[in-house]
Design a protein around this motif. Sequence first.
Motif, short mmCIF file in Angstrom:
data_model
loop_
_atom_site.label_atom_id
_atom_site.label_comp_id
_atom_site.label_asym_id
_atom_site.label_seq_id
_atom_site.Cartn_x
_atom_site.Cartn_y
_atom_site.Cartn_z
N ASP A 119 0.85 -1.20 0.00
CA ASP A 119 0.00 0.00 0.00
C ASP A 119 0.88 1.25 0.00
N GLY A 120 0.47 2.20 -0.80
CA GLY A 120 1.22 3.47 -0.86
C GLY A 120 2.36 3.41 -1.85
N ASN A 210 -6.32 14.25 3.97
CA ASN A 210 -5.98 14.99 2.76
C ASN A 210 -6.94 16.17 2.60
N TYR A 242 0.40 14.42 7.21
CA TYR A 242 -0.18 13.57 6.17
C TYR A 242 0.88 13.17 5.18
N GLY A 244 0.34 10.47 3.01
CA GLY A 244 -0.36 9.91 1.85
C GLY A 244 -0.02 8.45 1.67
N SER A 245 0.45 7.83 2.72
CA SER A 245 0.73 6.39 2.74
C SER A 245 0.04 5.85 3.99
N LEU A 246 -1.03 5.08 3.77
CA LEU A 246 -1.93 4.69 4.87
C LEU A 246 -1.20 4.05 6.03
N TYR A 262 -9.94 9.16 6.17
CA TYR A 262 -10.17 9.26 4.74
C TYR A 262 -11.70 9.26 4.54
N LYS A 275 -12.08 6.28 -0.55
CA LYS A 275 -11.05 5.63 -1.38
C LYS A 275 -10.59 4.31 -0.80
P1 P6P Z 1 -4.79 10.53 -1.43
C1 P6P Z 1 -2.03 5.35 -1.29
O1 P6P Z 1 -2.26 5.52 -2.68
C2 P6P Z 1 -3.37 5.17 -0.62
O2 P6P Z 1 -4.01 4.04 -1.11
C3 P6P Z 1 -3.18 5.07 0.89
O3 P6P Z 1 -1.98 4.47 1.23
C4 P6P Z 1 -3.25 6.51 1.33
O4 P6P Z 1 -3.73 6.65 2.65
C5 P6P Z 1 -4.22 7.12 0.33
O5 P6P Z 1 -4.17 6.31 -0.85
C6 P6P Z 1 -3.83 8.53 -0.04
O6 P6P Z 1 -4.84 9.00 -0.93
O7 P6P Z 1 -6.10 10.71 -2.18
O8 P6P Z 1 -4.72 11.39 -0.19
O9 P6P Z 1 -3.57 10.64 -2.29
#
Ligand code: P6P
Length: 336
Positions: A119-120, A210, A242, A244-246, A262, A275
Amino acid sequence: MSEAVGTTLSKFIADEQKKSPGATGDLSGLLSALITCAKIISREVNKAGLVEILGLTGRRNIQGEAVMKLDTFSNETLIKNLSHTGHLCIMASEENADPILIPGEYPRGKYVLCFDPLDGSSNIDANAPIGTIFSVQRCPEGVDNPVEALLQAGKHQVCAGYFLYGSSTLMVYSTGNGVHMFTLDPSVGEFLLSKANVRIPESGKYYSVNEGNYNYWEPGVQRYVDFLKSPAENRKPYSTRYIGSLVADFHRTLCYGGVFAYPADFKDPAKPTGKLRLLYEASPLAFVCEHAGGSASTGRERILDIQPHELHQRVPLFLGSKREVEWAKKFIAGQM
Ligand code: P6P
């Protein structure tokens, strides 16, 4: 038994197994296979940045082998090293549209595994931390079609956790008996216990969302985030973090407290419920979060209570300290 810091993960798992009467060692075996996969993925993630430097051009390495994209490599590593173990009756992956069946030549086991292999991964070129998330359920008795076993509510998970490939490689997991954190010592090739019985702070000072989606959120969510950013009589405004990597954003929230969110947004009509995916993102992290003393909600419903209806179902997610998740629910319900 309080395990000493530095205990190997394999010993910790064996000791955990002794606490479960009637344990057959199947879950321990599955975890060991998962750990081997994580070590392989960690090795590849850590050398990814060298592709440009060492001239491992694009699609081929110096052995002339095709170099897969890391998320494809991670996915293939998990499927290839788990299918034959005899611990699983079926798997599901973020990378595969359909369920992953256990080939007929291999024994079928009693567990179901759902995972997000990397993920990410879009962050890898920026050297940001990324992770593997996994969720283990039992294959219910008398289920003829193992595909049905995939769609179980998260409260039935027997184990869930993640591997975080960052400045070091971590494993955080729970079997429902506390949340435990391990760090990979590359010189030994073993995960060593860094913290047993991790607890998330009751509240924190960070919120992680985000805000680029602010204009697409429902009003209650907008007011919630505005509230967190505003000074109140007994607290300073929250700071935002933030990546952007869960996995990285959740891990920081687990360690320091606060909230990761999210929310659903109206930006993409194809994703009206947010998402993030339920089965292999929200549900396993909710399991870890709750067993560390935190909360996980869609804002209207406990994540672990949701009965999935679709393999790649998406859900809104508020995850972290009890206080901040409760506030989110109250703002969405119009009670704050
Ligand atoms: P956004 C990474 O692509 C992911 O799936 C998660 O790891 C992360 O939390 C989320 O999308 C980030 O999404 O829309 O903020 O770029």
